[in-house]
Design a protein around this motif. Structure first.
Motif, PDB file in Angstrom:
ATOM      1  N   GLY A 271       8.421   9.991  -1.991  1.00  0.00           N
ATOM      2  CA  GLY A 271       9.022  10.806  -3.045  1.00  0.00           C
ATOM      3  C   GLY A 271       8.408  10.448  -4.376  1.00  0.00           C
ATOM      4  N   GLY A 272       9.061  10.806  -5.430  1.00  0.00           N
ATOM      5  CA  GLY A 272       8.532  10.503  -6.746  1.00  0.00           C
ATOM      6  C   GLY A 272       7.897  11.733  -7.360  1.00  0.00           C
ATOM      7  N   GLY A 273       7.260  11.528  -8.479  1.00  0.00           N
ATOM      8  CA  GLY A 273       6.696  12.640  -9.223  1.00  0.00           C
ATOM      9  C   GLY A 273       5.337  13.071  -8.719  1.00  0.00           C
ATOM     10  N   ASN A 274       4.962  14.264  -9.144  1.00  0.00           N
ATOM     11  CA  ASN A 274       3.625  14.759  -8.833  1.00  0.00           C
ATOM     12  C   ASN A 274       2.584  13.910  -9.532  1.00  0.00           C
ATOM     13  OD1 ASN A 274       4.766  16.810  -7.345  1.00  0.00           O
ATOM     14  ND2 ASN A 274       4.637  18.302  -8.997  1.00  0.00           N
TER      15      ASN A 274
ATOM     16  N   ILE B 164      -7.866  15.130  -7.299  1.00  0.00           N
ATOM     17  CA  ILE B 164      -6.949  15.370  -6.181  1.00  0.00           C
ATOM     18  C   ILE B 164      -5.535  15.236  -6.717  1.00  0.00           C
ATOM     19  CG2 ILE B 164      -8.575  14.594  -4.408  1.00  0.00           C
ATOM     20  CD1 ILE B 164      -6.943  11.954  -4.263  1.00  0.00           C
ATOM     21  N   GLY B 165      -4.578  15.882  -6.063  1.00  0.00           N
ATOM     22  CA  GLY B 165      -3.200  15.795  -6.528  1.00  0.00           C
ATOM     23  C   GLY B 165      -2.225  15.938  -5.380  1.00  0.00           C
ATOM     24  N   GLY B 166      -0.985  15.559  -5.639  1.00  0.00           N
ATOM     25  CA  GLY B 166       0.047  15.662  -4.610  1.00  0.00           C
ATOM     26  C   GLY B 166       1.280  14.899  -5.013  1.00  0.00           C
TER      27      GLY B 166
ATOM     28  N   MET C 146       0.843  -1.174   0.000  1.00  0.00           N
ATOM     29  CA  MET C 146       0.000   0.000   0.000  1.00  0.00           C
ATOM     30  C   MET C 146       0.892   1.243   0.000  1.00  0.00           C
ATOM     31  SD  MET C 146      -2.964   1.226   2.639  1.00  0.00           S
ATOM     32  CE  MET C 146      -3.971  -0.194   2.286  1.00  0.00           C
ATOM     33  N   THR C 147       0.528   2.218  -0.807  1.00  0.00           N
ATOM     34  CA  THR C 147       1.275   3.460  -0.912  1.00  0.00           C
ATOM     35  C   THR C 147       0.516   4.573  -0.204  1.00  0.00           C
ATOM     36  OG1 THR C 147       2.186   2.792  -3.034  1.00  0.00           O
ATOM     37  CG2 THR C 147       2.276   5.124  -2.516  1.00  0.00           C
ATOM     38  N   ASP C 148       1.225   5.335   0.620  1.00  0.00           N
ATOM     39  CA  ASP C 148       0.641   6.503   1.272  1.00  0.00           C
ATOM     40  C   ASP C 148       1.001   7.739   0.473  1.00  0.00           C
ATOM     41  OD1 ASP C 148      -0.179   4.801   3.271  1.00  0.00           O
ATOM     42  OD2 ASP C 148       1.332   5.449   4.711  1.00  0.00           O
TER      43      ASP C 148
END
Length: 94
Positions: free
Chosen positions: A31-34, A24-26, A1-3
């Protein structure tokens, strides 16, 4: 699962707060890309157990959950009661 932390939203002008958020975005906690997802995609990922989302409220992390009102699924934070105010107060995504 990714938070992942939700940092922005897109909404349409609608009187019902449960139907206003469209995206929604973030960025992932690791880390990683938007990213920017439709509301429906985010709900599917939460319900499948692949992703968990949170927002930062007063320096505290608050989990985002799927709720149902009038037969429609929407996102809200755990401590928002019946209104998705923590999400609606986020800035607009580019």
């Amino acid at each position: 699962m990714t938070d992942a932390q939700i940092k922005c939203i897109n909404k349409r002008e609608h009187h019902n707060p449960h139907e206003r958020i469209t995206h929604i975005g973030g960025y992932p906690a690791e880390g990683g890309g938007n990213w920017k997802w439709t509301l429906e995609h985010a709900i599917d990922e939460i319900e499948a157990g692949r992703w968990r989302f949170y927002v930062s409220v007063g320096g505290q992390s608050v989990w985002v959950i799927v709720a149902i009102r009038n037969g429609r699924k929407y996102l809200k934070t755990q401590n928002d009661g019946d209104e998705p105010n923590n999400l609606l107060s986020l800035p607009e995504c580019p």
